[in-house]
Design a protein around this motif. Structure first.
Motif, PDB file in Angstrom:
ATOM      1  N   LEU A 112       0.813  -1.214   0.000  1.00 17.54           N
ATOM      2  CA  LEU A 112       0.000   0.000   0.000  1.00 17.54           C
ATOM      3  C   LEU A 112       0.848   1.266   0.000  1.00 17.54           C
ATOM      4  CD1 LEU A 112      -2.911   1.118   0.212  1.00 17.54           C
ATOM      5  CD2 LEU A 112      -2.554   1.179   2.671  1.00 17.54           C
ATOM      6  N   VAL A 113       1.799   1.364   0.906  1.00 17.90           N
ATOM      7  CA  VAL A 113       2.609   2.580   1.015  1.00 17.90           C
ATOM      8  C   VAL A 113       3.414   2.798  -0.262  1.00 17.90           C
ATOM      9  CG1 VAL A 113       4.445   3.730   2.308  1.00 17.90           C
ATOM     10  CG2 VAL A 113       2.727   2.398   3.523  1.00 17.90           C
ATOM     11  N   ASP A 114       3.980   1.745  -0.814  1.00 19.58           N
ATOM     12  CA  ASP A 114       4.755   1.866  -2.049  1.00 19.58           C
ATOM     13  C   ASP A 114       3.880   2.346  -3.203  1.00 19.58           C
ATOM     14  OD1 ASP A 114       7.247   1.470  -3.536  1.00 19.58           O
ATOM     15  OD2 ASP A 114       6.145  -0.140  -4.537  1.00 19.58           O
ATOM     16  N   SER A 115       2.679   1.819  -3.310  1.00 19.70           N
ATOM     17  CA  SER A 115       1.771   2.224  -4.382  1.00 19.70           C
ATOM     18  C   SER A 115       1.372   3.688  -4.230  1.00 19.70           C
ATOM     19  CB  SER A 115       0.515   1.357  -4.388  1.00 19.70           C
ATOM     20  OG  SER A 115       0.842   0.028  -4.681  1.00 19.70           O
ATOM     21  N   ILE A 116       1.024   4.087  -3.009  1.00 20.02           N
ATOM     22  CA  ILE A 116       0.613   5.474  -2.777  1.00 20.02           C
ATOM     23  C   ILE A 116       1.778   6.422  -3.012  1.00 20.02           C
ATOM     24  CG2 ILE A 116      -0.168   7.089  -0.997  1.00 20.02           C
ATOM     25  CD1 ILE A 116      -1.906   4.817   0.103  1.00 20.02           C
ATOM     26  N   TRP A 117       2.977   6.031  -2.605  1.00 20.31           N
ATOM     27  CA  TRP A 117       4.160   6.872  -2.825  1.00 20.31           C
ATOM     28  C   TRP A 117       4.391   7.098  -4.321  1.00 20.31           C
ATOM     29  CZ3 TRP A 117       9.230   4.780  -4.266  1.00 20.31           C
ATOM     30  CH2 TRP A 117      10.224   5.767  -4.338  1.00 20.31           C
ATOM     31  N   LYS A 118       4.295   6.027  -5.104  1.00 24.50           N
ATOM     32  CA  LYS A 118       4.496   6.159  -6.548  1.00 24.50           C
ATOM     33  C   LYS A 118       3.376   6.965  -7.197  1.00 24.50           C
ATOM     34  CE  LYS A 118       7.254   1.996  -6.907  1.00 24.50           C
ATOM     35  NZ  LYS A 118       7.307   0.588  -7.289  1.00 24.50           N
ATOM     36  N   GLU A 119       2.149   6.802  -6.731  1.00 28.56           N
ATOM     37  CA  GLU A 119       1.033   7.582  -7.261  1.00 28.56           C
ATOM     38  C   GLU A 119       1.193   9.055  -6.906  1.00 28.56           C
ATOM     39  OE1 GLU A 119      -2.345   5.632  -5.564  1.00 28.56           O
ATOM     40  OE2 GLU A 119      -1.970   3.792  -6.678  1.00 28.56           O
ATOM     41  N   ALA A 120       1.700   9.351  -5.711  1.00 27.12           N
ATOM     42  CA  ALA A 120       1.935  10.735  -5.306  1.00 27.12           C
ATOM     43  C   ALA A 120       3.000  11.375  -6.186  1.00 27.12           C
ATOM     44  CB  ALA A 120       2.344  10.796  -3.836  1.00 27.12           C
ATOM     45  N   LEU A 121       4.030  10.621  -6.531  1.00 28.25           N
ATOM     46  CA  LEU A 121       5.056  11.158  -7.433  1.00 28.25           C
ATOM     47  C   LEU A 121       4.468  11.464  -8.805  1.00 28.25           C
ATOM     48  CD1 LEU A 121       8.127   8.903  -6.538  1.00 28.25           C
ATOM     49  CD2 LEU A 121       7.693  11.267  -5.842  1.00 28.25           C
TER      50      LEU A 121
ATOM     51  N   ASN B  11      -6.192  11.201   0.339  1.00 32.35           N
ATOM     52  CA  ASN B  11      -7.252  10.797  -0.588  1.00 32.35           C
ATOM     53  C   ASN B  11      -6.871   9.523  -1.339  1.00 32.35           C
ATOM     54  OD1 ASN B  11      -8.982  12.862   0.117  1.00 32.35           O
ATOM     55  ND2 ASN B  11      -8.327  14.213  -1.538  1.00 32.35           N
ATOM     56  N   LEU B  12      -5.602   9.387  -1.709  1.00 34.55           N
ATOM     57  CA  LEU B  12      -5.144   8.146  -2.337  1.00 34.55           C
ATOM     58  C   LEU B  12      -5.292   6.975  -1.377  1.00 34.55           C
ATOM     59  CD1 LEU B  12      -1.936   9.493  -4.127  1.00 34.55           C
ATOM     60  CD2 LEU B  12      -4.015   8.668  -5.235  1.00 34.55           C
ATOM     61  N   LYS B  13      -4.967   7.206  -0.098  1.00 39.30           N
ATOM     62  CA  LYS B  13      -5.127   6.163   0.917  1.00 39.30           C
ATOM     63  C   LYS B  13      -6.596   5.761   1.046  1.00 39.30           C
ATOM     64  CE  LYS B  13      -5.387   7.030   5.350  1.00 39.30           C
ATOM     65  NZ  LYS B  13      -5.126   7.416   6.737  1.00 39.30           N
ATOM     66  N   HIS B  14      -7.491   6.759   1.086  1.00 37.88           N
ATOM     67  CA  HIS B  14      -8.918   6.453   1.212  1.00 37.88           C
ATOM     68  C   HIS B  14      -9.435   5.711  -0.021  1.00 37.88           C
ATOM     69  CE1 HIS B  14      -9.120   8.554   4.943  1.00 37.88           C
ATOM     70  NE2 HIS B  14      -8.891   9.748   4.410  1.00 37.88           N
ATOM     71  N   GLY B  15      -8.901   6.033  -1.186  1.00 41.51           N
ATOM     72  CA  GLY B  15      -9.283   5.305  -2.395  1.00 41.51           C
ATOM     73  C   GLY B  15      -8.894   3.838  -2.317  1.00 41.51           C
ATOM     74  N   TRP B  16      -7.679   3.563  -1.860  1.00 40.15           N
ATOM     75  CA  TRP B  16      -7.246   2.172  -1.703  1.00 40.15           C
ATOM     76  C   TRP B  16      -8.045   1.457  -0.628  1.00 40.15           C
ATOM     77  CZ3 TRP B  16      -4.794  -1.072  -4.624  1.00 40.15           C
ATOM     78  CH2 TRP B  16      -3.958  -0.589  -5.616  1.00 40.15           C
ATOM     79  N   GLN B  17      -8.400   2.165   0.446  1.00 39.51           N
ATOM     80  CA  GLN B  17      -9.233   1.552   1.489  1.00 39.51           C
ATOM     81  C   GLN B  17     -10.596   1.167   0.933  1.00 39.51           C
ATOM     82  OE1 GLN B  17      -9.121   4.589   4.500  1.00 39.51           O
ATOM     83  NE2 GLN B  17      -7.454   3.598   5.607  1.00 39.51           N
ATOM     84  N   PHE B  18     -11.148   2.028   0.082  1.00 44.48           N
ATOM     85  CA  PHE B  18     -12.439   1.716  -0.530  1.00 44.48           C
ATOM     86  C   PHE B  18     -12.331   0.492  -1.431  1.00 44.48           C
ATOM     87  CE2 PHE B  18     -15.319   2.056  -4.163  1.00 44.48           C
ATOM     88  CZ  PHE B  18     -16.529   1.987  -3.505  1.00 44.48           C
ATOM     89  N   ILE B  19     -11.289   0.440  -2.231  1.00 42.66           N
ATOM     90  CA  ILE B  19     -11.106  -0.679  -3.157  1.00 42.66           C
ATOM     91  C   ILE B  19     -10.957  -1.999  -2.392  1.00 42.66           C
ATOM     92  CG2 ILE B  19      -9.493  -1.735  -4.806  1.00 42.66           C
ATOM     93  CD1 ILE B  19      -9.019   1.117  -5.886  1.00 42.66           C
TER      94      ILE B  19
END
Length: 78
Positions: free
Chosen positions: A20-29, A62-70
């Motif tokens: 999760l953290v790796d995905s969100i970090w890359k999406e933030a970049l 918001n990216l974290k909340h999106g992954w939580q929803f998924i």
């Protein structure tokens, strides 16, 4: 022909949560937020990080909340 790799739904969900953290970090970049991996982890855990704009923190949350929803709606009908 038998597939070379197979994952159960539980395995796929475990893998997604584990990364999760790796995905969100890359999406933030991709979103243009200049943030490091440790800073992303701190934001995901709910702590503020010096040097990151409020907008950047909001986007990461918001990216974290999106992954939580998924991950929570994995069994929902499409």
């Amino acid at each position: 022909m038998k597939p070379k790799y197979t994952m159960t739904q539980e395995d796929a969900l475990f893998y997604a949560k584990r990364n999760l953290v790796d995905s969100i970090w890359k999406e933030a970049l991709i979103e243009g937020i200049d943030v490091t991996f440790p800073d992303t982890n701190e934001i995901i855990e709910g702590r503020a990080v010096a040097g990151i704009s409020v907008d950047g923190i909001i986007i990461i949350n918001n990216l974290k909340h999106g992954w939580q929803f998924i991950t929570s709606a994995i069994d929902a009908e499409v």
